[in-house]
Design a protein around this motif. Structure first.
Motif, PDB file in Angstrom:
ATOM      1  N   GLU A   1       0.861  -1.144  -0.103  1.00 45.53           N
ATOM      2  CA  GLU A   1      -0.050  -0.090  -0.019  1.00 45.53           C
ATOM      3  C   GLU A   1       0.759   1.238   0.139  1.00 45.53           C
ATOM      4  OE1 GLU A   1      -3.040   0.039   3.038  1.00 45.53           O
ATOM      5  OE2 GLU A   1      -3.438  -1.990   2.618  1.00 45.53           O
ATOM      6  N   TYR A   2       1.776   1.060   0.878  1.00 45.40           N
ATOM      7  CA  TYR A   2       2.744   2.346   0.780  1.00 45.40           C
ATOM      8  C   TYR A   2       3.842   2.465  -0.100  1.00 45.40           C
ATOM      9  CZ  TYR A   2       0.199   3.406   5.024  1.00 45.40           C
ATOM     10  OH  TYR A   2      -1.092   3.635   5.945  1.00 45.40           O
TER      11      TYR A   2
ATOM     12  N   ILE B   1      -1.183   8.503  -4.592  1.00 45.81           N
ATOM     13  CA  ILE B   1      -0.360   9.414  -5.476  1.00 45.81           C
ATOM     14  C   ILE B   1       0.050   8.392  -6.516  1.00 45.81           C
ATOM     15  CG2 ILE B   1       1.674  10.657  -5.837  1.00 45.81           C
ATOM     16  CD1 ILE B   1       0.727  12.069  -3.606  1.00 45.81           C
TER      17      ILE B   1
ATOM     18  N   THR C   1       2.322   8.002  -9.542  1.00 45.23           N
ATOM     19  CA  THR C   1       3.604   8.634 -10.422  1.00 45.23           C
ATOM     20  C   THR C   1       3.855   7.817 -11.620  1.00 45.23           C
ATOM     21  OG1 THR C   1       5.053   7.154  -9.182  1.00 45.23           O
ATOM     22  CG2 THR C   1       4.836   9.474  -8.354  1.00 45.23           C
TER      23      THR C   1
ATOM     24  N   LYS D   1      -3.076  -1.358  -8.222  1.00 44.42           N
ATOM     25  CA  LYS D   1      -1.254  -0.950  -8.783  1.00 44.42           C
ATOM     26  C   LYS D   1      -0.986  -1.915  -9.680  1.00 44.42           C
ATOM     27  CE  LYS D   1       1.514  -0.809  -5.440  1.00 44.42           C
ATOM     28  NZ  LYS D   1       2.392  -0.444  -4.377  1.00 44.42           N
TER      29      LYS D   1
ATOM     30  N   ARG E   1       7.070   3.653 -16.100  1.00 44.07           N
ATOM     31  CA  ARG E   1       6.952   2.948 -14.960  1.00 44.07           C
ATOM     32  C   ARG E   1       5.862   3.702 -14.294  1.00 44.07           C
ATOM     33  NH1 ARG E   1      11.248   0.951 -10.287  1.00 44.07           N
ATOM     34  NH2 ARG E   1       9.611   0.638  -8.734  1.00 44.07           N
TER      35      ARG E   1
ATOM     36  N   ASP F   1       3.603   3.883 -10.495  1.00 44.52           N
ATOM     37  CA  ASP F   1       3.452   3.537  -9.371  1.00 44.52           C
ATOM     38  C   ASP F   1       2.314   4.076  -8.698  1.00 44.52           C
ATOM     39  OD1 ASP F   1       5.794   1.613  -8.466  1.00 44.52           O
ATOM     40  OD2 ASP F   1       6.809   3.232  -9.470  1.00 44.52           O
TER      41      ASP F   1
ATOM     42  N   GLN G   1       0.902   4.902  -4.577  1.00 40.43           N
ATOM     43  CA  GLN G   1       1.283   4.657  -3.187  1.00 40.43           C
ATOM     44  C   GLN G   1       0.439   5.454  -2.398  1.00 40.43           C
ATOM     45  OE1 GLN G   1       5.246   5.620  -4.725  1.00 40.43           O
ATOM     46  NE2 GLN G   1       5.809   5.023  -2.620  1.00 40.43           N
TER      47      GLN G   1
END
Lengths: 453, 94
Positions: free
Chosen positions: A66-67, B9, B11, B66, B79, B81, B83
């Motif tokens: 999650e992080y 967020i 990215t 994700k 790429r 991501d 988070q």
């Protein structure tokens, strides 16, 4: 609102500079597991660990996802086993080590710490039995970590224990000779051992700790190194310290976030963030390379101790503000085999055992993951331990010794442990003997704490 | 999942090309994720794009989202991501 630069900085720290959470360590009290019947004691230990740590690995992985921040290790620390086992009517403590191993395996953690005894002022029966069983326990398990606290600032150094540990370290390495003495890599001798250290091999769950708590160990030498490299070459040392503080703050915040979240999800209390710079064998993730980025040609050269003192202090200053509870070892680690820069410095002859000892007087932990010749006498190993304990005792800090007398190896030979334990050259030890000093035994009295020069 | 705002967020880092924003936005839209803010910058020929999005009504869990974003990233050669916003807030805001 966050700026794009801030977001990119975080991403870069994780993706390029090896920022990670080194460990989430679940501390578990086993005090209520004591039982006159050793089998029943072991069953209680197994049941309690597997119950409380059942979700540890899963929760760690969830948070990691999650992080988006890697959590390298999930581990367990337990009450020093000597305290739990001595209520049992049994002489051989190997079964307790095997129980810890089985429990660790069942919940999927790679290390479990706490096969430990606290003997800084003297031994109980359980302490002696535990210490005697360490070589066999470490040889016949893969995940169990042992530690023995032999000194504190308030009690002095138990030199009888130091002398015994010289033999125990040697025997542990000898019993794992087929694996280059790796057993000794899971054994730490401490002065002023912290009760809430999340890092192996020295983690145990101290007697002042709650039933169960999460302690987090952070990492991030790569982040600090890159920050220093990006500063102008003429930046003065005050400016370097300032920069390191800021980076340490940011790294520690990650530990705080992960620790609180892990504690919440596991339904246990949050203990501490251990604000340590813990290197890994990965290139760039090195404390030695930070010192070299500061302007020391090779780690171990004159100036190394001063540079390390600056680094260690700045990390603490930055980290202390970032976390509500700081504890454990909290400082820069200098484990030789686990740090590519240290390994290079040792191989090139820039870094000696004596210089490493000097460095430990200004940073955390002590003589760590140092490979010495297999024929080093037990009394010499005990004396190396005694020197390091003296540094910890006098300076009111934690020091530890985790050295590996690699069987059959000579100075200049190489030893490969693999994984996070890395590889290292065997470094020479003084050929002059402290045997008569060690043979005296007894206790070195606690040092005076005033008249502080 | 509740309806309290829960922000991630996203990215995107990689070589700039046509269709990156559209590609990412379509994955988010398919899963009922609301985009709150987009900013981007070009570093040399590389694109760094950042989206702040609300996943409180997202139709899948964060891990699945994700994976879908990462798959779209592979398709676009960048790429991607995602988070939880707390990672950045914790690090940069006291």
């Amino acid at each position: 609102m966050l700026t794009i630069q801030e977001i990119l900085e975080t991403i870069k720290m994780i993706q390029e500079e090896n920022l990670d959470i080194r460990t989430i360590t679940l501390g578990i009290s086993l005090r209520d597991c004591a039982d006159p019947d050793p089998q029943r004691c072991c069953r209680k230990i197994y049941d309690k660990i597997t119950r409380l740590a059942a979700r540890l690995v899963q929760v760690g992985e969830e948070i990691e996802q999650e992080y988006g921040i890697p959590i390298v290790n999930k581990r367990i620390a337990v009450t020093p086993i000597a305290l739990v086992a001595e209520g049992s009517e049994v002489e051989d403590y190997l079964l307790f080590a095997q129980t810890l191993e089985k429990a660790a395996q069942a919940v999927g953690v790679d290390f479990i710490g706490g096969f430990s005894a606290l003997v800084h002022k003297g031994f109980t029966r359980g302490d002696r039995l535990l210490i005697e069983s360490i070589p066999e326990a470490l040889a016949r398990t893969e995940r169990v970590c042992a530690s023995v606290n032999v000194a504190t600032t308030r009690t002095g150094i138990n030199m009888d224990a130091v002398a015994i540990m010289g033999h125990i370290v040697k025997e542990t390495a000898a019993l794992t000779a087929d694996r280059q003495g790796i057993g000794a890599a899971r054994l730490v001798v401490f002065a002023n051992a912290p009760e809430d250290n999340p890092f192996m091999a020295g983690a145990f769950h101290g007697i002042g700790e709650p039933e169960c708590a999460v302690n987090v160990g952070i990492s991030g030498p790569g982040v600090v190194k890159r920050a220093i490299e990006n500063m102008p070459p003429d930046a003065d040392l005050g400016e370097l310290a300032e920069k390191i503080k800021k980076m340490a703050f940011k790294i520690t915040r990650m530990g705080e976030l992960v620790g609180r979240e892990a504690a919440r999800r596991l339904g246990v209390s949050f203990g501490v963030v251990d604000i340590s710079l813990a290197p890994t064998p990965a290139v760039g993730d090195s404390v030695a390379e930070i010192l070299e980025a500061m302007g020391i040609e090779r780690c171990g050269a004159p100036g190394t101790t001063a540079a390390l003192a600056l680094l260690n202090d700045a990390v603490k200053k930055g980290g202390a503000m970032a976390s509500s509870y700081v504890g454990g070892l909290s400082g820069a680690f200098i484990p030789v085999s686990e740090d590519a820069g240290m390994v290079r410095a040792a191989a090139e002859g820039a870094l000696s055992l004596e210089k490493l000892e000097a460095m430990t007087s200004v940073c955390s932990v002590g003589l760590d993951m140092i490979v010495i010749p297999g024929d080093t006498p037990a009394a010499t190993i005990a004396a190396i331990i005694a020197d390091e304990m003296a540094i910890g005792m006098v300076n009111n800090k934690t020091t530890g010794v985790r050295i590996i007398p690699a069987p059959g190896k000579k100075p200049g030979d190489w030893v490969e442990f693999g994984g996070l334990l890395g590889r290292a050259p065997v470094i020479p030890v003084s050929r002059f003997s402290p045997a008569a000093f060690i043979a005296r035994g007894g206790r070195i009295p606690a040092p005076i704490q005033s008249l502080g020069n | 999942m509740g309806t309290a705002p829960e922000r991630i967020i996203v990215t995107v880092l990689g070589k700039d090309r046509v269709g990156i924003i559209a590609g990412v936005a379509s994955v988010l839209a398919e899963h009922n994720v609301n985009i709150l803010d987009i900013s981007q910058t070009i570093l040399q020929e590389f694109l760094a794009m950042i989206m702040i999005a609300d996943i409180s009504r997202c139709s899948v869990d964060l891990n699945t989202l994700k994976e879908r974003l990462a798959a779209k990233g592979r398709e676009l050669g960048v790429r991607i991501d995602a988070q939880h916003e707390d990672v950045f807030l914790y690090m940069h805001r006291i």
